[in-house]
Write an enzyme that holds these catalytic residues in place. Structure first.
Site, PDB file in Angstrom:
ATOM      1  N   GLY A   8       0.825  -1.191   0.000  1.00  0.00           N
ATOM      2  CA  GLY A   8       0.000   0.000   0.000  1.00  0.00           C
ATOM      3  C   GLY A   8       0.863   1.247   0.000  1.00  0.00           C
ATOM      4  O   GLY A   8       2.086   1.181   0.137  1.00  0.00           O
ATOM      5  N   ASN A  11       1.866   1.480   4.033  1.00  0.00           N
ATOM      6  CA  ASN A  11       2.418   0.269   4.637  1.00  0.00           C
ATOM      7  C   ASN A  11       2.448  -0.891   3.660  1.00  0.00           C
ATOM      8  O   ASN A  11       1.654  -0.945   2.718  1.00  0.00           O
ATOM      9  CB  ASN A  11       1.564  -0.173   5.844  1.00  0.00           C
ATOM     10  CG  ASN A  11       1.693   0.764   7.008  1.00  0.00           C
ATOM     11  OD1 ASN A  11       2.782   1.014   7.496  1.00  0.00           O
ATOM     12  ND2 ASN A  11       0.566   1.300   7.464  1.00  0.00           N
ATOM     13  N   ASP A 109      -5.331  -4.108  -5.329  1.00  0.00           N
ATOM     14  CA  ASP A 109      -6.036  -4.109  -4.051  1.00  0.00           C
ATOM     15  C   ASP A 109      -7.537  -4.348  -4.243  1.00  0.00           C
ATOM     16  O   ASP A 109      -8.158  -5.087  -3.480  1.00  0.00           O
ATOM     17  CB  ASP A 109      -5.783  -2.805  -3.291  1.00  0.00           C
ATOM     18  CG  ASP A 109      -6.151  -1.553  -4.074  1.00  0.00           C
ATOM     19  OD1 ASP A 109      -6.233  -1.603  -5.326  1.00  0.00           O
ATOM     20  OD2 ASP A 109      -6.338  -0.494  -3.440  1.00  0.00           O
ATOM     21  N   ASP A 129     -12.564  -0.585   1.842  1.00  0.00           N
ATOM     22  CA  ASP A 129     -11.197  -0.649   2.331  1.00  0.00           C
ATOM     23  C   ASP A 129     -10.778   0.761   2.727  1.00  0.00           C
ATOM     24  O   ASP A 129     -10.774   1.666   1.892  1.00  0.00           O
ATOM     25  CB  ASP A 129     -10.283  -1.204   1.236  1.00  0.00           C
ATOM     26  CG  ASP A 129      -8.834  -1.388   1.686  1.00  0.00           C
ATOM     27  OD1 ASP A 129      -8.523  -1.132   2.864  1.00  0.00           O
ATOM     28  OD2 ASP A 129      -8.018  -1.787   0.842  1.00  0.00           O
TER      29      ASP A 129
END
Length: 173
Positions: A8, A11, A109, A129
């Site tokens: 991401g 992170n 994602d 998300d």
């Protein structure tokens, strides 16, 4: 056992899955300028922290929304496992039926979230998300990815608001 890597903007989440069970997960900061060797050292440290033996690793799969990091992490994973790292993206079969204009533009994602929703929940489903960017996607009753939206996350929104106004504090930026 498979190493799963979710890259991401803020992170990287590293997890180990064995026979469909998530054994453990750890997070590290996403660093766009890190080399494959630097990421290999970090991954080896994380695996040791999770008590994972390299000999038990069958392969690696990665979903990334940070293209500058993808190559370095693939290099790191390949140097550790001596096996090709699979990257979620165009050309990798996920079983997800994409009903969008240009399937090649779908972020890893969102694809992985859709596959997980189908695997673990009934459809139709809405997948949300929350992160650096917040995403909402829709899976229909026939397990097809219909589309969604990408919005700034809370911290990003607050930073933009504070930067563009005179009276809001910037102490949280």
């Amino acid at each position: 056992m498979v190493i799963c890597i979710d890259v991401g903007n803020t992170n990287i989440v590293l997890g180990c899955i064995d026979k469909g069970e998530i054994l453990s997960t750890v997070r590290m900061r996403t660093e766009e300028n890190a080399t494959g060797a630097e990421y290999a050292i970090k991954i080896l440290d994380m695996l040791q922290f999770m008590n994972v033996r390299i000999a038990d690793i069958e392969g690696t799969i990665m979903g990334s929304v940070v293209p500058p990091v993808t190559g370095a992490l693939c290099e790191a994973a390949t140097s550790i496992t001596h096996k090709k790292c699979l990257v979620v993206g165009p050309g990798l079969k996920t079983g997800l039926n994409l009903k969008i204009d240009d399937p090649g533009t779908l972020g890893a994602d969102l694809a992985v979230g859709g596959v997980a929703a189908i695997e673990y929940y009934s459809t139709p489903a809405i997948v949300i998300d929350l992160g650096t960017a917040n995403t909402m996607t829709v899976i229909d009753g026939q397990k097809s990815f219909l589309g969604g939206a990408i919005m700034p996350g809370i911290k990003l929104s607050f930073s933009a608001l504070a930067a563009g106004t005179s009276l809001l504090p910037d102490i949280y930026i």
